[in-house]
Design a protein around this motif. Structure first.
Motif, PDB file in Angstrom:
ATOM      1  N   PRO A 160       0.678  -1.330  -0.039  1.00 13.07           N
ATOM      2  CA  PRO A 160      -0.057   0.152  -0.024  1.00 13.07           C
ATOM      3  C   PRO A 160       0.943   1.360  -0.142  1.00 13.07           C
ATOM      4  O   PRO A 160       0.216   2.422  -0.703  1.00 13.07           O
ATOM      5  N   GLU A 161       2.211   1.257   0.397  1.00 16.14           N
ATOM      6  CA  GLU A 161       2.916   2.474   0.589  1.00 16.14           C
ATOM      7  C   GLU A 161       3.267   2.873  -0.771  1.00 16.14           C
ATOM      8  O   GLU A 161       3.229   4.139  -1.154  1.00 16.14           O
ATOM      9  N   TRP A 162       3.765   1.858  -1.514  1.00 13.87           N
ATOM     10  CA  TRP A 162       4.041   2.112  -3.149  1.00 13.87           C
ATOM     11  C   TRP A 162       3.086   2.350  -3.748  1.00 13.87           C
ATOM     12  O   TRP A 162       2.826   3.324  -4.552  1.00 13.87           O
ATOM     13  N   MET A 163       1.610   1.975  -3.488  1.00  9.96           N
ATOM     14  CA  MET A 163       0.630   2.364  -4.119  1.00  9.96           C
ATOM     15  C   MET A 163       0.212   3.684  -4.046  1.00  9.96           C
ATOM     16  O   MET A 163      -0.251   4.547  -5.029  1.00  9.96           O
ATOM     17  N   GLN A 164       0.510   4.143  -2.674  1.00 10.57           N
ATOM     18  CA  GLN A 164      -0.156   5.682  -2.656  1.00 10.57           C
ATOM     19  C   GLN A 164       0.901   6.384  -3.291  1.00 10.57           C
ATOM     20  O   GLN A 164       0.379   7.473  -3.698  1.00 10.57           O
ATOM     21  N   ARG A 165       2.168   6.160  -3.376  1.00 11.14           N
ATOM     22  CA  ARG A 165       3.152   7.043  -3.960  1.00 11.14           C
ATOM     23  C   ARG A 165       2.647   7.131  -5.592  1.00 11.14           C
ATOM     24  O   ARG A 165       2.719   8.354  -5.936  1.00 11.14           O
ATOM     25  N   SER A 180      -5.339 -12.992  -6.590  1.00  9.87           N
ATOM     26  CA  SER A 180      -6.250 -14.396  -6.099  1.00  9.87           C
ATOM     27  C   SER A 180      -5.228 -15.430  -5.547  1.00  9.87           C
ATOM     28  O   SER A 180      -5.773 -16.286  -5.007  1.00  9.87           O
ATOM     29  N   PHE A 181      -3.890 -15.215  -5.355  1.00  6.31           N
ATOM     30  CA  PHE A 181      -3.102 -16.184  -5.135  1.00  6.31           C
ATOM     31  C   PHE A 181      -2.846 -16.054  -3.490  1.00  6.31           C
ATOM     32  O   PHE A 181      -3.028 -15.096  -2.701  1.00  6.31           O
ATOM     33  N   LYS A 182      -2.861 -17.151  -3.112  1.00  3.63           N
ATOM     34  CA  LYS A 182      -3.159 -17.174  -1.345  1.00  3.63           C
ATOM     35  C   LYS A 182      -1.877 -16.599  -0.640  1.00  3.63           C
ATOM     36  O   LYS A 182      -2.231 -15.840   0.473  1.00  3.63           O
ATOM     37  N   ASN A 183      -0.761 -16.490  -0.947  1.00  2.00           N
ATOM     38  CA  ASN A 183       0.433 -15.719  -0.420  1.00  2.00           C
ATOM     39  C   ASN A 183       0.821 -14.397  -0.651  1.00  2.00           C
ATOM     40  O   ASN A 183       1.788 -14.002  -0.471  1.00  2.00           O
ATOM     41  N   ALA A 184       0.129 -14.029  -1.585  1.00  2.00           N
ATOM     42  CA  ALA A 184       0.263 -12.466  -2.276  1.00  2.00           C
ATOM     43  C   ALA A 184      -0.066 -11.300  -1.249  1.00  2.00           C
ATOM     44  O   ALA A 184      -0.975 -10.626  -1.753  1.00  2.00           O
ATOM     45  N   HIS A 185       0.557 -11.479  -0.350  1.00  2.00           N
ATOM     46  CA  HIS A 185       0.097 -10.765   0.814  1.00  2.00           C
ATOM     47  C   HIS A 185       0.233  -9.068   0.579  1.00  2.00           C
ATOM     48  O   HIS A 185      -0.807  -8.294   0.882  1.00  2.00           O
ATOM     49  N   ASP A 186       1.017  -8.780  -0.158  1.00  2.05           N
ATOM     50  CA  ASP A 186       1.234  -7.257  -0.342  1.00  2.05           C
ATOM     51  C   ASP A 186       0.242  -6.764  -1.166  1.00  2.05           C
ATOM     52  O   ASP A 186      -0.288  -5.860  -1.126  1.00  2.05           O
ATOM     53  N   VAL A 187      -0.219  -7.601  -2.195  1.00  2.00           N
ATOM     54  CA  VAL A 187      -1.164  -7.293  -3.364  1.00  2.00           C
ATOM     55  C   VAL A 187      -2.392  -7.471  -2.555  1.00  2.00           C
ATOM     56  O   VAL A 187      -3.515  -6.330  -2.850  1.00  2.00           O
ATOM     57  N   HIS A 188      -2.784  -8.229  -1.702  1.00  2.00           N
ATOM     58  CA  HIS A 188      -3.944  -8.376  -0.847  1.00  2.00           C
ATOM     59  C   HIS A 188      -4.088  -6.932   0.093  1.00  2.00           C
ATOM     60  O   HIS A 188      -5.359  -6.481  -0.091  1.00  2.00           O
ATOM     61  N   ALA A 189      -3.115  -6.679   0.692  1.00  2.00           N
ATOM     62  CA  ALA A 189      -3.302  -5.410   1.254  1.00  2.00           C
ATOM     63  C   ALA A 189      -3.528  -4.232   0.567  1.00  2.00           C
ATOM     64  O   ALA A 189      -4.533  -3.340   0.907  1.00  2.00           O
ATOM     65  N   THR A 190      -2.989  -3.963  -0.700  1.00  5.60           N
ATOM     66  CA  THR A 190      -3.086  -3.032  -1.503  1.00  5.60           C
ATOM     67  C   THR A 190      -4.609  -3.145  -2.295  1.00  5.60           C
ATOM     68  O   THR A 190      -5.114  -2.009  -2.469  1.00  5.60           O
TER      69      THR A 190
END
Length: 258
Positions: A160-165, A180-190
């Motif tokens: 999300p930090e990079w997303m915001q920038r 949709s990937f189970k372990n894509a935690h950064d993408v899920h947060a974004t």
């Protein structure tokens, strides 16, 4: 439900001879429009050919960073012609890719800069591919300046930090099957944090197939599964997410007909 696959490669050889079947299957699953993305002279030409063949397809043309070492004056002259085609809606996919080091970083940066300038000259948005290169991508965009119409961070895999920038620079954030990937935690947060008016969905087909097709050849129809994964993460209605991302893509690409 109507879905816009904002980044797909029906011009790839994986689909040769079967495009009509993939377009028909996509429409059955609600994927009514697509942006076909190029990466060099030939694939750009293929994107434009399909865009002219199908009213609901549009072309994004440019030179992928992995192809930057082959980008010279003749290639740029052809690209300039392709950018003036009425079915061209953006410049892409362009950017930086340091994952496999296929092309020298200096060449990638030079070609990226040049294509940003072309986007400005032709008043087009840009579709950015960045892999293992967030810092340099951001720095270069600051240096050269983002085109007036902004652009999209294609298949975004940052936090999300990079997303915001990138949002502050005027970009949309596009989600591929990775969401949709189970372990894509950064993408899920974004995905949970992205503003509703700045999110897009894509397949990047034939790559990055979403669950439950992960590891298989992707296709535009599977935009539906990416969209459903995004909706689950945001705890929103899939029909609403579909319509929102559809309208967002139209706004970014300035497509004014249905």
């Amino acid at each position: 439900m109507r879905i816009f696959d904002s980044h797909t490669h029906l011009n790839d050889e994986a689909f040769t001879g079967h495009v009509a079947e993939y377009v028909a299957h996509a429409q059955k699953l609600g994927v009514t429009q697509m942006a076909i993305v190029g990466s060099d002279t030939n694939l750009n030409a293929g994107a434009l050919q399909l865009a002219h063949q199908y009213d609901n397809l549009f072309a994004i043309v440019g030179w992928h960073p992995e192809e930057s070492k082959r980008y010279h004056a003749a290639e740029e002259a052809t690209l300039i012609e392709q950018l003036q085609d009425p079915k061209t809606v953006a410049v892409g996919e362009i950017g930086l890719d340091y994952h496999q080091n296929v092309a020298p970083h200096a060449a990638q940066k030079n070609v990226f800069k040049r294509q940003i300038e072309l986007a400005k000259a032709f008043n087009l948005p840009i579709s950015i591919h960045t892999r293992d290169a967030f810092e340099d991508t951001y720095r270069l965009l600051e240096e050269v300046g983002v085109p007036a119409r902004g652009g999209v961070m294609h298949s975004f895999n940052g936090d999300p930090e990079w997303m915001q920038r990138f949002l502050e620079m005027g970009f949309y954030i596009s989600f591929s099957g990775v969401v949709s990937f189970k372990n894509a935690h950064d993408v899920h947060a974004t995905a949970r944090a992205v503003p509703s008016d700045r999110m897009l969905v894509e397949t990047d087909a034939p790559y990055l197939a979403p669950m439950p097709f992960r590891g298989k050849q992707n296709q535009p129809a599977y935009s539906l599964y990416t969209l459903e994964a995004l909706a689950r993460l945001r705890d929103e209605n899939p029909d609403q997410v579909a319509e929102q991302t559809y309208q967002n893509t139209h706004r970014l690409l300035e497509i004014d007909h249905d």
